[in-house]
Design a protein around this motif. Structure first.
Motif, PDB file in Angstrom:
ATOM      1  N   PRO A   1      28.744 -35.432-129.419  1.00 52.11           N
ATOM      2  CA  PRO A   1      28.867 -34.674-129.137  1.00 52.11           C
ATOM      3  C   PRO A   1      27.254 -34.392-128.665  1.00 52.11           C
ATOM      4  O   PRO A   1      26.860 -34.476-130.396  1.00 52.11           O
ATOM      5  CB  PRO A   1      29.820 -33.794-128.957  1.00 52.11           C
ATOM      6  CG  PRO A   1      30.834 -35.232-129.191  1.00 52.11           C
ATOM      7  CD  PRO A   1      30.551 -35.953-129.799  1.00 52.11           C
ATOM      8  N   GLY A   2      26.211 -33.577-128.595  1.00 49.05           N
ATOM      9  CA  GLY A   2      24.909 -32.520-128.568  1.00 49.05           C
ATOM     10  C   GLY A   2      24.548 -33.965-128.535  1.00 49.05           C
ATOM     11  O   GLY A   2      22.869 -33.285-127.942  1.00 49.05           O
TER      12      GLY A   2
ATOM     13  N   PRO B   1      32.536 -33.301-124.708  1.00 51.42           N
ATOM     14  CA  PRO B   1      32.883 -34.856-124.341  1.00 51.42           C
ATOM     15  C   PRO B   1      33.713 -34.106-123.297  1.00 51.42           C
ATOM     16  O   PRO B   1      33.951 -34.937-122.364  1.00 51.42           O
ATOM     17  CB  PRO B   1      34.003 -34.216-125.133  1.00 51.42           C
ATOM     18  CG  PRO B   1      33.904 -33.681-126.132  1.00 51.42           C
ATOM     19  CD  PRO B   1      32.423 -32.866-125.740  1.00 51.42           C
ATOM     20  N   GLU B   2      33.450 -33.155-122.740  1.00 50.03           N
ATOM     21  CA  GLU B   2      33.750 -32.796-120.712  1.00 50.03           C
ATOM     22  C   GLU B   2      33.202 -33.674-119.886  1.00 50.03           C
ATOM     23  O   GLU B   2      33.314 -33.820-119.086  1.00 50.03           O
ATOM     24  CB  GLU B   2      34.443 -31.450-120.745  1.00 50.03           C
ATOM     25  CG  GLU B   2      33.592 -30.906-121.419  1.00 50.03           C
ATOM     26  CD  GLU B   2      33.168 -29.597-122.264  1.00 50.03           C
ATOM     27  OE1 GLU B   2      33.672 -30.851-123.241  1.00 50.03           O
ATOM     28  OE2 GLU B   2      33.113 -28.709-122.739  1.00 50.03           O
TER      29      GLU B   2
ATOM     30  N   VAL C   1      31.513 -39.530-123.930  1.00 49.72           N
ATOM     31  CA  VAL C   1      30.896 -38.536-125.585  1.00 49.72           C
ATOM     32  C   VAL C   1      32.314 -38.580-125.473  1.00 49.72           C
ATOM     33  O   VAL C   1      33.149 -37.754-125.731  1.00 49.72           O
ATOM     34  CB  VAL C   1      30.480 -37.254-124.212  1.00 49.72           C
ATOM     35  CG1 VAL C   1      30.075 -36.181-125.760  1.00 49.72           C
ATOM     36  CG2 VAL C   1      29.319 -37.320-123.529  1.00 49.72           C
ATOM     37  N   SER C   2      31.784 -39.196-127.232  1.00 45.97           N
ATOM     38  CA  SER C   2      33.139 -38.350-127.773  1.00 45.97           C
ATOM     39  C   SER C   2      32.977 -39.098-129.305  1.00 45.97           C
ATOM     40  O   SER C   2      31.578 -39.762-129.728  1.00 45.97           O
ATOM     41  CB  SER C   2      33.789 -39.913-127.512  1.00 45.97           C
ATOM     42  OG  SER C   2      35.546 -39.774-128.905  1.00 45.97           O
TER      43      SER C   2
END
Length: 125
Positions: free
Chosen positions: A14-15, A88-89, A123-124
């Motif tokens: 993430p990011g 993540p979404e 994304v994790s």
């Protein structure tokens, strides 16, 4: 026959950022509206972004506005999707799609005649 090939997907935290590419053969992308769509498991395919014929205007879904940027490189016959501040979404298979020549942007899957095979974005942490 226009063929589209996506690349650039992967696993990120993430990011972080990714840049997806949609390369075309058998036709010119610059005369077509090009859309990026995504589909998560168990969900319908949704429009993420679109760039108009010639690249004069761009559209984004509310969920990615301000984080994603769509662009063209006419010399390379390629459309890009720069994805920043990934969440993540955002995890999904991402597809690029092309409309018929001289058409407008659309968020509807059925309006696009040509599709790539997709590239996975995860994304994790």
């Amino acid at each position: 026959q226009l063929q589209l090939v996506e690349s650039g997907g992967g696993l990120v935290q993430p990011g972080q950022s990714l840049r997806l590419s949609c390369a075309a053969s058998g036709g010119t992308l610059n005369v077509r509206a090009i859309g990026w769509f995504r589909q998560a498991p168990g969900k319908e395919r949704e429009g993420v972004s679109c760039i108009s014929t010639g690249g004069g205007s761009t559209n984004y879904s509310d969920s990615v506005k301000g984080r994603f940027t769509i662009s063209r490189d006419s010399a390379k016959n390629t459309v890009y999707l720069q994805m920043n501040s990934l969440k993540p979404e955002d995890t999904a298979t991402y597809y690029c799609a092309a409309r018929q020549p001289l058409s407008q942007c659309s968020a509807y899957v059925s309006d696009y005649a040509y599709w790539g095979q997709g590239t996975q974005v995860t994304v994790s942490s």
